[in-house]
Design an enzyme around this catalytic site. Structure first.
Site, PDB file in Angstrom:
ATOM      1  CE  LYS A  35      -0.656   0.410   4.984  1.00  0.00           C
ATOM      2  NZ  LYS A  35       0.218   1.584   5.081  1.00  0.00           N
ATOM      3  CB  THR A  36       3.958   2.292   1.790  1.00  0.00           C
ATOM      4  OG1 THR A  36       3.392   1.988   3.073  1.00  0.00           O
ATOM      5  CG2 THR A  36       4.788   3.556   1.892  1.00  0.00           C
ATOM      6  CG  ASP A 211      -0.792   5.013   4.941  1.00  0.00           C
ATOM      7  OD1 ASP A 211      -1.420   4.026   4.515  1.00  0.00           O
ATOM      8  OD2 ASP A 211       0.363   4.938   5.389  1.00  0.00           O
ATOM      9  CD  GLU A 212      -1.629   1.846   8.321  1.00  0.00           C
ATOM     10  OE1 GLU A 212      -2.663   1.161   8.398  1.00  0.00           O
ATOM     11  OE2 GLU A 212      -0.496   1.338   8.216  1.00  0.00           O
ATOM     12  CD  GLN A 242      -3.111  -5.098   8.204  1.00  0.00           C
ATOM     13  OE1 GLN A 242      -2.065  -4.983   8.828  1.00  0.00           O
ATOM     14  NE2 GLN A 242      -3.189  -4.942   6.894  1.00  0.00           N
ATOM     15  NE  ARG A 605       1.656  -7.833  10.779  1.00  0.00           N
ATOM     16  CZ  ARG A 605       1.281  -7.053   9.790  1.00  0.00           C
ATOM     17  NH1 ARG A 605       2.064  -6.072   9.405  1.00  0.00           N
ATOM     18  NH2 ARG A 605       0.144  -7.263   9.140  1.00  0.00           N
TER      19      ARG A 605
END
Length: 667
Positions: A35-36, A211-212, A242, A605
């Site tokens: 995504k970044t 973002d997020e 998330q 993770r």
């Protein structure tokens, strides 16, 4: 200006998200889906198309993420991004308030209060209202925060605090001060009530990215909506699976609200995962599918390595910690893994103690993130300071820490006099204290002199006992803690919150148990106070320095692990009552879905290998409790897991090969 191609190396979904510049865009970005990369390439594409940097606003949640985003965009376009606004929500709020706060009746030179400032202001407000002091001021401030940000409405249970809240707010304004929530609430108020402000921001920031997005609060969403309602050029990137921060106001349902407010939006799902193996993703997909309030998606990968998830059931937390530590050393030897490529995840910080002790025993360097190391907790540092002073009377940092713990008649003026006397005579503080304690004509008050005498006598006596060696180290420490009266000290310090006092003293009990375990270990025969202090302090010697964690194992809460990745992940304490956490579910049964999202975040993770442990029994406070595995483990298909009964041992051939490799490296 030279631009790189903004869509090079992107998959079709990523490319679609990057090239869709006009109008509202919702990007559902699964874990590890890049995504970044999409956000930064999208900003680079905007600039490539001639949109000015000054017209773009990107909002995120940490300064580190903002810096990384700005740097990556600069690398993509091969030029400075000085005019690009990439900021956290709160920092952006400060910018707006510096420019427009006078519109709300404040002066431009406002102060921002931290929680300690807020507590003092609340005390002052209570005194002026002539109200009795409230037992837990921080709980009241939490209530005020939830009211201010719209998470709660006044009810019959909270109405008694309404007058205090109103007066507290008036005091803030009187002092031209803002609290942390004001940095979001007041900008939203400006946008809603001052048309000029809204118009200027719409003209300046014609393209907004977030973002997020699943971590935005209701107040943050309102601020975002008011800025973009008319321009409609807003891109939000998030993953409802998330969303794990409801306790600090995050509203994953903001995704649904965005869909209602921008019905013409384009929606792009990023489901290809570039991080984890197929086995790990299959497990994560099967677990999260049990949540009902979510956007449907299924992560997949092009990777073809499929190590099974390792599942083990150690007898207790000590065996669990030993197993994890030895497994880490084994993997480091056989697979040449570096310690910083390994993450050990826990649901709560309370689980760090036995793990830290095992890492110390095995000489594994580690750092604790998302919580405090057991050995850095205030009460543990107090006890260690006593031990350090007994071991080294010249340790002035330790002395100054505990000279008034518990409180003695050694006030600020007495300490200033002692310090000046030590400097004049060229001696240590302890020497000056000892001299004054035994002086026939002490210039200090009789109370201060008596307290100094008692302090010196205590240190001298326990110094002799602690340095004598033998098998009485733990017993001596226990006696010293009792004689100091540390329990009474905690009761006085936390007289309005007995639970905190009990919890801190429980940690003291755990520390004493660690010392008992240490002295009873056959490998530590003959080891004394110096050895034990060296063991626990060497690990923290860089505590105050900037540390990127390179070369150190990462021990962290799942909350702190979000956004990170590790080659190997150990998830410890996968037990019912730990994850899902009993208290979270007791507060609200709906929290079960958030606990499952936490478990999902922990799984995703891991890049290559995932090891999950669930103890058969665990000591909680002083009680040994029989544990049952986390119900989330039942949601992982058995064929994806491998049961590990015993620690895998490095074979002789493997060990010889490893040492041969080491010799080749140093030749």
């Amino acid at each position: 200006m030279q631009h790189s191609q903004s869509t090079n190396g992107l998959n079709p979904e990523q490319k679609r998200a990057v090239e869709s510049i006009e109008g509202p865009l919702l990007i559902i970005a699964g874990a590890g889906s890049g995504k970044t990369r999409v956000i930064t390439h999208r900003m680079a594409e905007m600039l490539r198309r001639g949109i000015p940097q000054s017209a773009i606003l990107a909002l995120t949640f940490t300064n580190r993420a903002a810096r990384e985003m700005q740097t990556r965009v600069g690398n993509l376009i091969g030029n400075s991004t000085r005019m690009l606004t990439v900021s956290t929500f709160h920092a952006f709020g400060v910018q707006l308030l510096k420019r427009y706060i006078s519109e709300l009746g404040y002066r431009e030179s406002f102060s921002i209060y931290d929680q300690n400032d807020q507590v003092q202001l609340l005390k002052e407000t209570l005194r002026e209202l002539r109200m009795e002091e409230i037992l837990n001021l921080r709980s009241v401030l939490t209530l005020f925060s939830r009211i201010k940000t719209g998470q709660l409405q006044w009810s019959s249970e909270t109405i008694e605090f309404r007058a205090l809240y109103r007066e507290y707010q008036q005091h803030l304004k009187l002092y031209n001060a803002l609290d942390f929530d004001d940095l979001i609430v007041l900008p939203a108020q400006l946008l809603a009530e001052v048309p000029r402000v809204r118009s200027e921001l719409e003209q300046r920031y014609r393209y907004v990215l977030v973002d997020e997005f699943q971590d935005t609060s209701r107040a943050q969403y309102r601020m975002l909506y008011l800025m973009t309602e008319n321009t409609r050029n807003v891109c939000v990137v998030g993953d409802d699976d998330q969303s794990i921060y409801s306790w600090r106001g995050a509203e994953y349902e903001n995704i649904l609200q965005f869909e209602r407010d921008f019905p013409e939006r384009l929606e792009v799902k990023l489901e290809r995962n570039y991080r984890s193996t197929g086995t790990i993703l299959d497990a994560a997909n099967r677990v999260i599918a049990h949540n009902t309030n979510r956007k449907q998606k299924s992560l997949w990968t092009g990777r073809h390595d499929h190590l099974p998830i390792e599942l083990c059931f150690p007898e207790n937390e000590h065996q669990e910690a030993e197993m994890i530590a030895r497994r880490i050393k084994s993997l480091a030897a056989t697979e040449q893994l570096k310690y910083h490529e390994i993450g050990v995840l826990i649901r709560t910080n309370a689980l760090t103690r036995t793990l830290e002790e095992a890492f110390l025993t095995e000489n594994i360097p580690y750092r604790v993130s998302g919580g405090q190391s057991f050995f850095q907790r205030q009460e543990i540092r107090d006890v260690i300071a006593y031990l350090r002073l007994c071991a080294n009377l010249n340790d002035e940092i330790a002395l100054l820490r505990i000279i008034n713990i518990p409180r003695r008649g050694i006030g600020k003026k007495t300490l200033e006099y002692i310090t000046a006397r030590a400097q004049q005579s060229g001696t240590t503080l302890y020497s000056a204290i000892s001299e004054l304690a035994h002086a026939a004509d002490s210039p200090l008050s009789s109370r201060a002199t008596a307290d100094l005498q008692a302090f010196v006598e205590l240190i001298e006596r326990y110094r002799g006992l602690l340095l004598a060696g033998g098998k009485k180290l733990a017993q001596t420490i226990e006696a010293m803690i009792a004689e100091i009266g540390y329990w009474s000290h905690l009761v006085i310090e936390y007289q309005h919150n007995a639970k905190i006092a009990k919890w801190k003293y429980h940690n003291i009990d755990l520390f004493q148990q660690l010392v008992r375990d240490y002295q009873n270990d056959p490998d530590n025969l003959g080891a004394g106070l110096y050895d034990y202090l060296g063991r626990i302090t060497l690990n923290a010697r860089d505590e105050q320095e900037e540390d990127d964690g390179d070369g150190k194992l990462n021990l962290m809460t799942i909350h702190a692990a979000k956004g990170l990745e590790h080659e190997v992940v150990f998830l410890a304490g996968a037990e019912d009552g730990v994850i899902p956490h009993q208290r979270a579910i007791a507060d609200d049964p709906r929290n079960l879905e958030e606990e499952r999202r936490l478990f999902y975040v922990a799984i995703t993770r891991a890049k290559r290998r995932l090891v999950i442990s669930s103890c058969r029994q665990r000591r909680i406070m002083r009680t040994l409790v029989q544990s049952t595995p986390s119900p989330f483990l039942d949601e992982i298909p058995p064929e994806l897991m491998s049961l590990v009964e015993a620690e895998k041992v490095v074979s002789i051939d493997q060990a010889q090969g490893f040492f041969r490799m080491l010799r080749e490296r140093v030749q």
